[in-house]
Design an enzyme around this catalytic site. Sequence first.
Site, mmCIF file in Angstrom:
data_model
loop_
_atom_site.group_PDB
_atom_site.id
_atom_site.type_symbol
_atom_site.label_atom_id
_atom_site.label_comp_id
_atom_site.label_asym_id
_atom_site.label_seq_id
_atom_site.Cartn_x
_atom_site.Cartn_y
_atom_site.Cartn_z
ATOM 1 N N VAL A 132 0.901 -1.158 0.000
ATOM 2 C CA VAL A 132 0.000 0.000 0.000
ATOM 3 C C VAL A 132 0.939 1.207 0.000
ATOM 4 O O VAL A 132 1.507 1.547 1.029
ATOM 5 C CB VAL A 132 -0.929 0.007 1.229
ATOM 6 C CG1 VAL A 132 -1.779 1.275 1.256
ATOM 7 C CG2 VAL A 132 -1.810 -1.236 1.256
ATOM 8 N N PRO A 133 1.153 1.812 -1.169
ATOM 9 C CA PRO A 133 2.253 2.767 -1.353
ATOM 10 C C PRO A 133 2.004 4.146 -0.750
ATOM 11 O O PRO A 133 1.850 5.146 -1.456
ATOM 12 C CB PRO A 133 2.393 2.823 -2.875
ATOM 13 C CG PRO A 133 1.005 2.556 -3.371
ATOM 14 C CD PRO A 133 0.421 1.567 -2.412
ATOM 15 N N CYS A 134 2.012 4.214 0.571
ATOM 16 C CA CYS A 134 1.757 5.479 1.258
ATOM 17 C C CYS A 134 2.823 6.531 0.954
ATOM 18 O O CYS A 134 2.587 7.722 1.174
ATOM 19 C CB CYS A 134 1.609 5.262 2.752
ATOM 20 S SG CYS A 134 2.969 4.356 3.491
ATOM 21 N N HIS A 135 3.962 6.103 0.423
ATOM 22 C CA HIS A 135 4.986 7.087 0.041
ATOM 23 C C HIS A 135 4.497 7.985 -1.092
ATOM 24 O O HIS A 135 5.047 9.049 -1.311
ATOM 25 C CB HIS A 135 6.301 6.387 -0.342
ATOM 26 C CG HIS A 135 6.172 5.414 -1.467
ATOM 27 N ND1 HIS A 135 5.767 4.100 -1.268
ATOM 28 C CD2 HIS A 135 6.388 5.544 -2.791
ATOM 29 C CE1 HIS A 135 5.755 3.471 -2.432
ATOM 30 N NE2 HIS A 135 6.121 4.335 -3.373
#
Length: 168
Positions: A132-135
């Site tokens: 889950v690419p929160c970056h």
Amino acid sequence: MVKLTFEAGAQDLAADLDAVIALPFGPFGIRCDDGAVRELVFLPPGTALVTPRTAIASAAAHALRAWIDDPELPFPVPLADQGTPFRRRVWAEISAIPRGQTRSYGELAARLGSAPRAVGQACGANPFPLVVPCHRVTSATGLGGFANARGGWLLDVKRWLLAFEGAR
């Protein structure tokens, strides 16, 4: 003296993980139980590597290394059911951000009928970074925080990930 204390704390954290692997941006931890990944964790520089202790941790380590080679690959390892319904909605919106793009906390909040701070809190609680690419979530005026940090090595990791993905 501070460095030794910091490293000792990192080693204590690593001892509680099912694997710690080396990725280009630094050590990355994997915690599993009941046949699923329960948590993925950015770890401070200097954290010792831990050979995967379970088959699921080994599969997750392999999938994460494969992601570095090809970020378009799906993550094939089961993820444990985590988070409140709101957080799951935020994580679904984050997962829909294409590689190489970013969205602001405010943009996600508008899509969810929520507030930017609530989106930021859900980002900080994300148990599956990279998957889950929160970056890919930034502030309206810049980089924003990352993994509940507003500075230090975690923001260096966020910068690396965004540059790696060619984010504009």
